[in-house]
Design a protein around this motif. Sequence first.
Motif, PDB file in Angstrom:
ATOM      1  N   GLN A 199      91.653  41.671  17.573  1.00  0.00           N
ATOM      2  CA  GLN A 199      91.073  42.899  17.034  1.00  0.00           C
ATOM      3  C   GLN A 199      91.604  44.088  17.832  1.00  0.00           C
ATOM      4  O   GLN A 199      91.636  44.053  19.069  1.00  0.00           O
ATOM      5  CB  GLN A 199      89.549  42.845  17.132  1.00  0.00           C
ATOM      6  N   THR A 201      91.463  47.503  19.665  1.00  0.00           N
ATOM      7  CA  THR A 201      90.365  48.190  20.361  1.00  0.00           C
ATOM      8  C   THR A 201      90.505  49.709  20.235  1.00  0.00           C
ATOM      9  O   THR A 201      91.525  50.221  19.756  1.00  0.00           O
ATOM     10  CB  THR A 201      90.332  47.824  21.855  1.00  0.00           C
ATOM     11  N   ASN A 202      89.488  50.413  20.724  1.00  0.00           N
ATOM     12  CA  ASN A 202      89.532  51.885  20.711  1.00  0.00           C
ATOM     13  C   ASN A 202      90.562  52.431  21.690  1.00  0.00           C
ATOM     14  O   ASN A 202      90.966  53.591  21.585  1.00  0.00           O
ATOM     15  CB  ASN A 202      88.158  52.451  21.082  1.00  0.00           C
ATOM     16  N   GLN A 212      91.688  42.866  21.474  1.00  0.00           N
ATOM     17  CA  GLN A 212      90.539  42.108  21.948  1.00  0.00           C
ATOM     18  C   GLN A 212      90.581  40.713  21.351  1.00  0.00           C
ATOM     19  O   GLN A 212      90.896  40.547  20.175  1.00  0.00           O
ATOM     20  CB  GLN A 212      89.241  42.814  21.548  1.00  0.00           C
ATOM     21  N   PRO A 273      91.264  51.211  15.081  1.00  0.00           N
ATOM     22  CA  PRO A 273      90.434  50.278  15.847  1.00  0.00           C
ATOM     23  C   PRO A 273      89.542  49.428  14.950  1.00  0.00           C
ATOM     24  O   PRO A 273      89.053  49.882  13.914  1.00  0.00           O
ATOM     25  CB  PRO A 273      89.614  51.210  16.735  1.00  0.00           C
ATOM     26  N   ASN A 274      89.360  48.176  15.378  1.00  0.00           N
ATOM     27  CA  ASN A 274      88.571  47.133  14.697  1.00  0.00           C
ATOM     28  C   ASN A 274      89.362  46.377  13.629  1.00  0.00           C
ATOM     29  O   ASN A 274      88.859  45.390  13.092  1.00  0.00           O
ATOM     30  CB  ASN A 274      87.274  47.674  14.099  1.00  0.00           C
ATOM     31  N   HIS A 276      92.208  43.801  12.223  1.00  0.00           N
ATOM     32  CA  HIS A 276      92.581  42.490  12.744  1.00  0.00           C
ATOM     33  C   HIS A 276      94.073  42.224  12.548  1.00  0.00           C
ATOM     34  O   HIS A 276      94.683  42.713  11.595  1.00  0.00           O
ATOM     35  CB  HIS A 276      91.767  41.394  12.052  1.00  0.00           C
TER      36      HIS A 276
END
Length: 302
Positions: A199, A201-202, A212, A273-274, A276
């Motif tokens: 994933q 990340t920010n 992540q 971000p977030n 996949h």
Amino acid sequence: MSFKVIKSGFLATIQDYGRFNHAKHGMSRCGVMDEHAYSWTNYLLNNAFDDAVLEISFGAVELETQLDVLIVVTGADLDFKINQKSATMWHSVQVHKGDILSWGAQKSGIRAYLAVKNGFNTKVLFGSKSVNLREHIGTKISQSEPLDYVESFGISERLIPIQYIPNYNKDITLRLLPSYQFSEFSISQRDLFFNQTYQITNASDRTGCRLQGAPIDLKQTKIISEGMSYGSVEIATDGLPIILLKDAPTIGGYPKIGTVFSLDLAKLAQKQPNAHLRFELININEAQEERVVFNQFFNIKH
């Protein structure tokens, strides 16, 4: 004459194909993040492959046209409008003095590209017009700033075949070329890397993309700093990957499992971000053949 910046947005900068031959001085490659969308803008205008464009991240930009000009907008769907009416993307469009161009809410992707016929006339610094905020080369656009170009008119409208317009909402798989340190990762470490979904990340920007997921247990977490390339995948001390992007430093001291195939990095450039992603291996011959076809189509000289 120029566009007058009415709203400058979160981050909008002039970018071109990039700054080459200065890595020995510690200067990053920089340039456009989405090479696919960028290359189509210049292709549809019959521009040089490396003409400068405006890269608009997340929208909230508004420009007033002060001289007639032929434009193309590609990349992310940021609700592009001309005079408050939805306008066509991936298509050459003639705009006229007084027209207002705007990018609003984010719908798909995060980076849009505005190209003008013959490119933007901004200052060349170290062989490129690309802005690099990390290295304090140039600045993002600001309110009332002029963005200079030459007057132009379209002879015929050009557009991209619909099958080449990307779907930025799809999850992506990045193809990886193994680095010379690939064999230093154990089979179980490689299995963990390739058999999981990461994933974003920010902590991701034009410098790098942090991921992540399940961490890789490394025995050697640092090495002597050495040269890095665009797309290198470092495994940091926390066991998680960092993908180095256009504004990344030229050296680094983490082990590298490989380098993402350059054309796949354009897909990553449109992910926020977030989102996949996964990795898979690609053969060097396959990567080179695909790269040659892309370069020949867009007449890329590098």
